[in-house]
Design an enzyme around this catalytic site. Structure first.
Site, PDB file in Angstrom:
ATOM      1  CG  ASP A   1      25.968   0.985   8.997  1.00  0.00           C
ATOM      2  OD1 ASP A   1      25.695   1.136   7.794  1.00  0.00           O
ATOM      3  OD2 ASP A   1      25.340   0.232   9.740  1.00  0.00           O
TER       4      ASP A   1
ATOM      5  CG  HIS B   1      15.910  -0.531  11.024  1.00  0.00           C
ATOM      6  ND1 HIS B   1      15.858  -1.880  11.305  1.00  0.00           N
ATOM      7  CD2 HIS B   1      17.062  -0.067  11.605  1.00  0.00           C
ATOM      8  CE1 HIS B   1      16.922  -2.233  12.010  1.00  0.00           C
ATOM      9  NE2 HIS B   1      17.664  -1.145  12.204  1.00  0.00           N
TER      10      HIS B   1
ATOM     11  CD  GLU C   1      21.771  -3.681  10.912  1.00  0.00           C
ATOM     12  OE1 GLU C   1      22.463  -2.769  10.397  1.00  0.00           O
ATOM     13  OE2 GLU C   1      21.366  -3.654  12.081  1.00  0.00           O
TER      14      GLU C   1
ATOM     15  CD  GLU D   1      23.377  -1.029   6.670  1.00  0.00           C
ATOM     16  OE1 GLU D   1      24.089  -0.078   6.266  1.00  0.00           O
ATOM     17  OE2 GLU D   1      23.427  -1.468   7.824  1.00  0.00           O
TER      18      GLU D   1
ATOM     19  CG  ASP E   1      26.264  -3.400   9.494  1.00  0.00           C
ATOM     20  OD1 ASP E   1      27.417  -3.798   9.690  1.00  0.00           O
ATOM     21  OD2 ASP E   1      25.649  -2.681  10.307  1.00  0.00           O
TER      22      ASP E   1
ATOM     23  CD  GLN F   1      23.577  -4.051  17.618  1.00  0.00           C
ATOM     24  OE1 GLN F   1      23.304  -5.018  16.911  1.00  0.00           O
ATOM     25  NE2 GLN F   1      23.177  -2.836  17.326  1.00  0.00           N
TER      26      GLN F   1
ATOM     27  CE1 TYR G   1      21.847   0.549  22.879  1.00  0.00           C
ATOM     28  CE2 TYR G   1      21.831  -1.693  23.730  1.00  0.00           C
ATOM     29  CZ  TYR G   1      21.191  -0.482  23.543  1.00  0.00           C
ATOM     30  OH  TYR G   1      19.930  -0.287  24.010  1.00  0.00           O
TER      31      TYR G   1
ATOM     32  CE  LYS H   1      25.094  -3.083  13.971  1.00  0.00           C
ATOM     33  NZ  LYS H   1      24.065  -3.241  12.930  1.00  0.00           N
TER      34      LYS H   1
ATOM     35  CB  THR I   1      30.784  -4.640   6.502  1.00  0.00           C
ATOM     36  OG1 THR I   1      30.662  -4.278   7.875  1.00  0.00           O
ATOM     37  CG2 THR I   1      29.753  -3.874   5.677  1.00  0.00           C
TER      38      THR I   1
ATOM     39  CB  THR J   1      18.433  -1.873   8.684  1.00  0.00           C
ATOM     40  OG1 THR J   1      19.522  -2.392   9.430  1.00  0.00           O
ATOM     41  CG2 THR J   1      17.534  -3.010   8.240  1.00  0.00           C
TER      42      THR J   1
END
Length: 404
Positions: free
Chosen positions: A117, A124, A191, A193, A225, A232, A236, A245, A249, A338
């Site tokens: 991804d 964004h 998200e 996408e 997503d 997160q 992260y 994540k 999906t 995104t």
């Protein structure tokens, strides 16, 4: 009206013909299908009925054999399908093989190999930077204008449109809390996408140059997503997205071949920084796409992100993804990141639409900062087609169910 005929202006007319995999009601047998209006053509049965040499690619329970066949085969099969659904002499053989969408079950159309991804929308990226780094001199990270940023996701949790999404649980820690806790995500997001599906593989140790994009990418689809922002945010640093994540999906049941989107090709936005030669696409065929996306929550449209604003193209993403010699596999899927436009009603995530929860959305079902159990999110899109028509993309829908 007989199913062989499609109303003028239908976004899923003969100019489109996206591919999917379906089974008929009462049967577990899956086969490749092609959408025509509100029907699906059993492509394998059609190939057999007309004595086509493409039976071995189409009478299959997955698109993977067709994906692996390569660009010449993709074009040849598409020409044949177009003729089968438009030439009057084929009507008698083809009409019985068209099944109403209401009478079939759609499945994940291909076996997903690897999933990557990206983070390709400048709008964004700037919004996220302003939300989380309000005091930084630049809302973009220093590397953003020099390479397509991405991460490797989890292919095993890619699901087809219509699959329910269970609210994920994990560790989270708010800035005001002294220690982390474990539980269901309370900041569940989307998200919007676009996903790109790889057909032709490569050998390890080789890379894909920009001009070879269409030799390897078969088509595209809408992609959601799903993102647990609280999980997160805590996990992260320093390695990026992980459990926030990887729980799900969602992708469309229909893969639109790139050959159906020639009228939607556009140049990407003007680049503001010089690109290294391997990413410099100034002399290449335009690799952006004019896709008009709509995001709806419980049937209420909340955003309309324009894909044409994406700074990094799918061709650049593919080239960068293989620049170190990483190999491609048939069925690889990579997401655009995104999609967000410059206007407030063009933002592709609730994180942006509500500005991290500060300005809730006013919906008929009540205010929303992030998703609640029972909420259903639907992505739809269309692109300019030939002679003023529209080319529809298959929708992506998912409904949130409570944490297990």
């Amino acid at each position: 009206m007989p199913p062989f005929d499609v109303p003028e202006g239908d976004p899923f007319g003969p100019h489109n013909l996206p591919y999917g995999v379906f089974s008929r009601t009462g049967s577990s047998e899956r086969t490749v299908g092609v959408r025509l209006g509100d029907h699906v053509l059993d492509a394998g049965a059609a190939a057999a009925a007309l004595g086509s040499p493409y039976v071995s690619l189409l009478a299959r329970p997955s698109l993977n054999p067709l994906l692996a066949a390569g660009r010449t085969a993709w074009s040849d099969v598409r020409r044949a399908l177009t003729a089968w659904v438009t030439v009057p002499s084929h009507r008698e053989a083809i009409a019985p093989l068209l099944h109403p969408l209401s009478e079939v079950t759609l499945h994940l159309p291909f076996e997903v190999a690897d999933y990557v991804d990206f983070y390709a929308s400048e709008n964004h990226a700037r919004n996220v930077g302003r939300i989380f780094r309000p005091d930084a001199p630049d809302s973009l990270t220093p590397n953003w204008k020099h390479l397509p940023i991405g991460y490797h996701g989890r292919s095993g949790t890619v699901v087809v449109s219509g699959t329910e999404v269970v609210r994920p649980s994990g560790q989270r820690k708010a800035p005001t809390e002294s220690a982390p806790s474990f539980g269901p995500s309370v900041r569940l997001d989307i998200e919007a996408e676009v996903g790109f599906v790889v057909g032709t593989p490569t050998d390890m140790g080789t890379s894909v140059p920009l001009p070879a994009f269409r030799d390897h990418v078969f088509g595209l689809c809408l992609l959601n997503d799903w993102s647990a922002r609280d999980i997160q945010a805590w996990e992260y640093v320093p390695l990026g997205p992980f459990l926030g994540k990887s729980f799900a999906t969602s992708v469309s049941a229909w893969i639109t071949p790139l050959d159906a989107l020639k009228d939607a090709q556009v140049a990407p936005p003007q680049r503001t920084h010089p690109l290294l030669p391997y990413l410099d696409d100034a002399s290449e065929e335009p690799a952006g796409y004019d896709l008009r996306i709509s995001v709806a929550i419980n049937g209420h449209v909340v955003s309309e992100p324009p894909f044409s604003t994406m700074y990094w193209t799918a061709a650049q993403q593919l080239t960068h993804m293989t620049a170190n010699g990483a190999s491609l596999r048939t069925g690889d899927l990579y997401g655009s990141g995104t999609v967000s436009g410059p206007a407030e009603n063009e933002r592709g995530s609730l994180l942006e639409l509500t500005w991290n929860g500060e300005t809730p959305l006013e919906l008929p079902a009540g205010k929303r900062t992030f998703l609640e159990d029972g909420d259903e999110v639907t992505l739809t899109a269309w692109a300019p087609g030939p002679n003023g028509t529209r080319t529809g993309l298959g929708e992506v829908t998912g409904r949130i169910t409570p944490a297990s």
